[in-house]
Motif scaffolding. Structure first.
Motif, PDB file in Angstrom:
ATOM      1  N   ASN A  84     -55.979 -14.814  28.558  1.00 36.00           N
ATOM      2  CA  ASN A  84     -54.809 -15.082  27.724  1.00 36.00           C
ATOM      3  C   ASN A  84     -54.673 -14.113  26.552  1.00 36.00           C
ATOM      4  O   ASN A  84     -53.690 -14.170  25.804  1.00 36.00           O
ATOM      5  N   ASP A  85     -55.672 -13.249  26.372  1.00 36.69           N
ATOM      6  CA  ASP A  85     -55.648 -12.289  25.259  1.00 36.69           C
ATOM      7  C   ASP A  85     -55.220 -10.900  25.710  1.00 36.69           C
ATOM      8  O   ASP A  85     -55.205  -9.976  24.906  1.00 36.69           O
ATOM      9  N   ASP A  86     -54.897 -10.756  26.993  1.00 39.76           N
ATOM     10  CA  ASP A  86     -54.537  -9.438  27.525  1.00 39.76           C
ATOM     11  C   ASP A  86     -53.018  -9.296  27.536  1.00 39.76           C
ATOM     12  O   ASP A  86     -52.355  -9.486  28.562  1.00 39.76           O
ATOM     13  N   LEU A  87     -52.433  -8.997  26.361  1.00 38.25           N
ATOM     14  CA  LEU A  87     -50.977  -8.872  26.238  1.00 38.25           C
ATOM     15  C   LEU A  87     -50.638  -8.143  24.948  1.00 38.25           C
ATOM     16  O   LEU A  87     -51.493  -7.997  24.055  1.00 38.25           O
ATOM     17  N   VAL A  88     -49.396  -7.664  24.869  1.00 41.45           N
ATOM     18  CA  VAL A  88     -48.867  -7.126  23.609  1.00 41.45           C
ATOM     19  C   VAL A  88     -47.506  -7.763  23.365  1.00 41.45           C
ATOM     20  O   VAL A  88     -46.767  -8.061  24.305  1.00 41.45           O
ATOM     21  N   LEU A  89     -47.193  -8.001  22.094  1.00 35.26           N
ATOM     22  CA  LEU A  89     -45.899  -8.566  21.710  1.00 35.26           C
ATOM     23  C   LEU A  89     -45.087  -7.503  20.985  1.00 35.26           C
ATOM     24  O   LEU A  89     -45.628  -6.762  20.151  1.00 35.26           O
ATOM     25  N   VAL A  90     -43.804  -7.444  21.306  1.00 35.66           N
ATOM     26  CA  VAL A  90     -42.900  -6.523  20.617  1.00 35.66           C
ATOM     27  C   VAL A  90     -41.620  -7.283  20.305  1.00 35.66           C
ATOM     28  O   VAL A  90     -41.323  -8.318  20.936  1.00 35.66           O
ATOM     29  N   ALA A 122     -46.223  -6.627  28.420  1.00 34.66           N
ATOM     30  CA  ALA A 122     -45.516  -6.607  27.132  1.00 34.66           C
ATOM     31  C   ALA A 122     -44.509  -7.748  27.120  1.00 34.66           C
ATOM     32  O   ALA A 122     -43.759  -7.932  28.079  1.00 34.66           O
ATOM     33  N   ILE A 123     -44.520  -8.514  26.040  1.00 39.58           N
ATOM     34  CA  ILE A 123     -43.596  -9.642  25.897  1.00 39.58           C
ATOM     35  C   ILE A 123     -42.645  -9.339  24.749  1.00 39.58           C
ATOM     36  O   ILE A 123     -43.081  -9.163  23.605  1.00 39.58           O
ATOM     37  N   GLY A 124     -41.349  -9.280  25.072  1.00 41.93           N
ATOM     38  CA  GLY A 124     -40.346  -9.160  24.032  1.00 41.93           C
ATOM     39  C   GLY A 124     -39.978 -10.542  23.545  1.00 41.93           C
ATOM     40  O   GLY A 124     -39.630 -11.417  24.351  1.00 41.93           O
ATOM     41  N   ARG A 169     -40.179  -9.804  29.725  1.00 38.80           N
ATOM     42  CA  ARG A 169     -41.545  -9.427  30.098  1.00 38.80           C
ATOM     43  C   ARG A 169     -41.506  -8.159  30.937  1.00 38.80           C
ATOM     44  O   ARG A 169     -40.574  -7.941  31.724  1.00 38.80           O
ATOM     45  N   SER A 170     -42.525  -7.350  30.766  1.00 41.93           N
ATOM     46  CA  SER A 170     -42.629  -6.141  31.571  1.00 41.93           C
ATOM     47  C   SER A 170     -44.077  -5.664  31.568  1.00 41.93           C
ATOM     48  O   SER A 170     -44.810  -5.861  30.593  1.00 41.93           O
ATOM     49  N   THR A 171     -44.486  -5.063  32.662  1.00 46.50           N
ATOM     50  CA  THR A 171     -45.830  -4.455  32.713  1.00 46.50           C
ATOM     51  C   THR A 171     -45.736  -3.033  32.155  1.00 46.50           C
ATOM     52  O   THR A 171     -44.861  -2.259  32.558  1.00 46.50           O
ATOM     53  N   VAL A 172     -46.608  -2.737  31.215  1.00 44.63           N
ATOM     54  CA  VAL A 172     -46.520  -1.445  30.518  1.00 44.63           C
ATOM     55  C   VAL A 172     -47.884  -0.761  30.509  1.00 44.63           C
ATOM     56  O   VAL A 172     -48.924  -1.390  30.707  1.00 44.63           O
ATOM     57  N   GLN A 173     -47.845   0.547  30.249  1.00 44.83           N
ATOM     58  CA  GLN A 173     -49.068   1.344  30.092  1.00 44.83           C
ATOM     59  C   GLN A 173     -49.226   1.667  28.607  1.00 44.83           C
ATOM     60  O   GLN A 173     -48.282   2.117  27.958  1.00 44.83           O
ATOM     61  N   ALA A 209     -34.780  -3.558  15.676  1.00 44.51           N
ATOM     62  CA  ALA A 209     -35.442  -3.069  16.900  1.00 44.51           C
ATOM     63  C   ALA A 209     -36.602  -2.132  16.535  1.00 44.51           C
ATOM     64  O   ALA A 209     -36.735  -1.024  17.076  1.00 44.51           O
ATOM     65  N   ALA A 210     -37.422  -2.623  15.617  1.00 47.77           N
ATOM     66  CA  ALA A 210     -38.531  -1.793  15.117  1.00 47.77           C
ATOM     67  C   ALA A 210     -39.562  -1.543  16.214  1.00 47.77           C
ATOM     68  O   ALA A 210     -39.808  -2.404  17.066  1.00 47.77           O
ATOM     69  N   ARG A 211     -40.154  -0.378  16.180  1.00 48.99           N
ATOM     70  CA  ARG A 211     -41.191  -0.050  17.164  1.00 48.99           C
ATOM     71  C   ARG A 211     -42.547  -0.471  16.597  1.00 48.99           C
ATOM     72  O   ARG A 211     -43.359   0.356  16.184  1.00 48.99           O
ATOM     73  N   VAL A 212     -42.730  -1.766  16.543  1.00 46.23           N
ATOM     74  CA  VAL A 212     -43.985  -2.350  16.070  1.00 46.23           C
ATOM     75  C   VAL A 212     -44.499  -3.276  17.163  1.00 46.23           C
ATOM     76  O   VAL A 212     -43.730  -3.780  17.989  1.00 46.23           O
ATOM     77  N   THR A 213     -45.791  -3.518  17.127  1.00 46.90           N
ATOM     78  CA  THR A 213     -46.385  -4.380  18.160  1.00 46.90           C
ATOM     79  C   THR A 213     -47.552  -5.176  17.601  1.00 46.90           C
ATOM     80  O   THR A 213     -48.259  -4.712  16.689  1.00 46.90           O
ATOM     81  N   VAL A 214     -47.708  -6.381  18.139  1.00 50.05           N
ATOM     82  CA  VAL A 214     -48.887  -7.215  17.859  1.00 50.05           C
ATOM     83  C   VAL A 214     -49.675  -7.273  19.166  1.00 50.05           C
ATOM     84  O   VAL A 214     -49.126  -7.637  20.207  1.00 50.05           O
ATOM     85  N   ILE A 215     -50.937  -6.896  19.116  1.00 52.83           N
ATOM     86  CA  ILE A 215     -51.707  -6.775  20.353  1.00 52.83           C
ATOM     87  C   ILE A 215     -52.722  -7.908  20.481  1.00 52.83           C
ATOM     88  O   ILE A 215     -53.182  -8.488  19.484  1.00 52.83           O
ATOM     89  N   GLY A 216     -53.053  -8.225  21.711  1.00 54.10           N
ATOM     90  CA  GLY A 216     -54.069  -9.254  21.967  1.00 54.10           C
ATOM     91  C   GLY A 216     -55.467  -8.693  21.751  1.00 54.10           C
ATOM     92  O   GLY A 216     -55.677  -7.471  21.790  1.00 54.10           O
ATOM     93  N   PRO A 217     -56.455  -9.577  21.533  1.00 54.69           N
ATOM     94  CA  PRO A 217     -57.825  -9.113  21.276  1.00 54.69           C
ATOM     95  C   PRO A 217     -58.392  -8.259  22.409  1.00 54.69           C
ATOM     96  O   PRO A 217     -59.140  -7.310  22.149  1.00 54.69           O
ATOM     97  N   THR A 218     -58.040  -8.575  23.654  1.00 56.02           N
ATOM     98  CA  THR A 218     -58.567  -7.774  24.768  1.00 56.02           C
ATOM     99  C   THR A 218     -58.033  -6.348  24.719  1.00 56.02           C
ATOM    100  O   THR A 218     -58.790  -5.380  24.892  1.00 56.02           O
ATOM    101  N   VAL A 219     -56.741  -6.203  24.448  1.00 57.42           N
ATOM    102  CA  VAL A 219     -56.135  -4.875  24.338  1.00 57.42           C
ATOM    103  C   VAL A 219     -56.744  -4.126  23.156  1.00 57.42           C
ATOM    104  O   VAL A 219     -57.048  -2.918  23.250  1.00 57.42           O
ATOM    105  N   ALA A 220     -56.948  -4.851  22.050  1.00 53.04           N
ATOM    106  CA  ALA A 220     -57.543  -4.205  20.868  1.00 53.04           C
ATOM    107  C   ALA A 220     -58.927  -3.664  21.187  1.00 53.04           C
ATOM    108  O   ALA A 220     -59.285  -2.544  20.781  1.00 53.04           O
ATOM    109  N   GLY A 221     -59.706  -4.437  21.925  1.00 54.03           N
ATOM    110  CA  GLY A 221     -61.057  -3.979  22.276  1.00 54.03           C
ATOM    111  C   GLY A 221     -61.032  -2.770  23.197  1.00 54.03           C
ATOM    112  O   GLY A 221     -61.849  -1.854  23.035  1.00 54.03           O
ATOM    113  N   ARG A 222     -60.113  -2.773  24.158  1.00 52.21           N
ATOM    114  CA  ARG A 222     -60.055  -1.650  25.103  1.00 52.21           C
ATOM    115  C   ARG A 222     -59.600  -0.354  24.436  1.00 52.21           C
ATOM    116  O   ARG A 222     -60.109   0.717  24.734  1.00 52.21           O
ATOM    117  N   LEU A 223     -58.636  -0.461  23.522  1.00 56.78           N
ATOM    118  CA  LEU A 223     -58.056   0.755  22.958  1.00 56.78           C
ATOM    119  C   LEU A 223     -58.759   1.236  21.696  1.00 56.78           C
ATOM    120  O   LEU A 223     -58.837   2.437  21.443  1.00 56.78           O
TER     121      LEU A 223
END
Length: 441
Positions: free
Chosen positions: A233-239, A155-157, A139-143, A184-198
């Motif tokens: 619980n939707d404010d996260l990204v998975l990598v 961000a959750i690995g 786990r890590s806090t990311v921008q 080690a692909a640079r792909v991500t699954v994002i939470g709905p909250t992150v999707a709405g913000r970005l």
């Protein structure tokens, strides 16, 4: 029923016999007489309450507020319990969470004990019976930045098993796959909250987002898990786990260290026994001797639920205890008013006794009157509680359910308050001397 009949308390049974109906014998006769007596008492109580309508309403106000407070306290406590259970269920069911507690001194690690590594995770999957899957995690806090918008999140690995164990699934696109982890692909699954913000109304799948200045391709959007206790619980990204280790996990000392390990078990497995086996394996791998403390913690979902149930039960009991004070005040108000009523109706009591009413009839009359007052107040309080609970759910987005059992119990309890606090005035009325009562002004 005539007024004199109502006041003597024995009229209904007599009337029935006089009307030609054969008089019931034995126990049936006693039951009919008792029922008739209570019916007369209820009729007299309702008449007295109608006569002093305003005073009756004001007297019931205390009980109404008391019942309102207690029912709302029960509802909020039950809502807290449901929220906790929902929160735990978002973690997944039938699983354990292992957290390392490395031995540190002066902020520096002094031994390898308490490290949790990918080798440990593979040993758990291989050696502990009943384990169906493991999900190592970093786990890590990311921008995150995309198209001039930015946000920070966690961000959750992880590996694909993380979704299976915790019940996460995608609403759009796809989840992280084994190939993504291997490469080690640079792909991500994002939470709905992150999707709405970005991305707002744009479809995020296929878009590029920079995570800590590194470009990633969005391959999916998670299904919403809502929020619990103010946490989104939707404010996260998975990598992929390997990608996270390369990009975000530089703070971990070991090349294969983990922050958390989720362990999923087969349905029907005894989680307490599974925890013992898991603990024994990790103690062996950390060379922990007899009597030494574990340098890690293991919590199962069953333990989370049990602990949460205990905490919410205590929380609910405290709320009910505080709210019961207002009910006690309401009961004292009932007692005061009933004492006033006994004083005002002394001549009526004397007249009833002169016409043949027994002391028990007088006592029951005032008991019923107090109980009816409290039931009316309790019913009004219950109706208000339903309204307040609905408003609470709407404004605060917090469940406050009021079950049928709670409603019935509230009414019965209100009636009991009337019987308890109306007891002294009723006994006092029943002990009056008929002659003195008739002489009173």
């Amino acid at each position: 029923m005539s007024g004199s009949d109502a006041m003597t308390g024995a009229a209904p049974a007599d009337a029935m016999i006089a009307g030609g109906t054969p008089a019931p014998a034995g126990a049936a006769a006693r039951i009919a007489r008792i029922a008739g007596g209570w019916g007369v008492n209820i009729a007299i109580a309702l008449t007295a309450l109608r006569t002093n309508m305003l005073r009756s309403l004001l007297t019931s106000l205390g009980v109404m507020i008391g019942v309102l407070s207690v029912v709302l306290a029960v509802a909020v406590g039950e809502g807290a319990r449901l929220s906790v259970m929902d929160s735990i269920s978002t973690l997944g069911s039938n699983m354990a969470i292992v957290l390392p507690q490395p031995e540190n001194r002066g902020g520096r690690r002094v031994s390898d004990r308490g490290r949790l590594t990918e080798r440990d995770a593979r040993a758990v999957l291989r050696s502990v019976a009943g384990v169906t899957a493991i999900a190592p995690q970093l786990r890590s806090t990311v921008q995150l930045v995309s198209g001039g918008r930015n946000t920070s999140t966690t961000a959750i690995g992880m590996t694909p098993d993380y979704g299976r164990i915790t019940g996460l699934d995608v609403a759009q696109g796809r989840f992280v796959q084994d190939a993504d982890v291997r490469t080690a692909a640079r792909v991500t699954v994002i939470g709905p909250t992150v999707a709405g913000r970005l991305f707002g109304d744009l479809d995020p799948v296929g878009q590029t987002v920079r995570i800590s200045r590194v470009p990633f391709t969005v391959i999916g959007v998670l299904e919403s898990k809502g929020s619990s206790f103010g946490q989104d619980n939707d404010d996260l990204v998975l990598v992929p786990l390997t990608t996270a280790r390369q990009r975000f996990a530089s703070n971990l000392p070991g090349a294969d260290d983990l922050a958390v390990l989720f362990v999923g078990f087969e349905d029907g497995v005894d989680l307490a026994d599974a925890k013992r086996r898991l603990t024994r394996l990790l103690r062996q791998r950390n060379n922990i001797g007899r009597g030494e403390m574990n340098p890690f913690t293991i919590n199962t979902t069953a333990e989370f639920m049990e602990a949460s149930a205990t905490v919410t039960a205590v929380f609910q009991a405290v709320l009910v205890a505080i709210a019961s004070i207002s009910l006690l005040v309401g009961g004292i108000g009932i007692m005061n008013i009933m004492l006033v009523s006994v004083t005002e109706r002394t001549r009526e009591i004397g007249l009833r006794m002169a016409l043949g009413a027994r002391r028990s009839d007088i006592r029951n009359q005032f008991l019923v009157e107090a109980a009816v007052l409290c039931v009316i107040g309790g019913t009004a309080g219950l109706a208000l509680a339903y309204g307040c609970a609905a408003l609470f759910e709407r404004l605060a987005d917090f469940p406050a359910p009021i079950g049928l059992g709670t409603a019935l119990l509230a009414i019965l309890f209100a009636g009991g308050i009337g019987l308890v606090f109306g007891g002294y005035p009723a006994i006092r009325a029943s002990r009056l001397s008929p002659i003195d009562a008739l002489r009173s002004e």
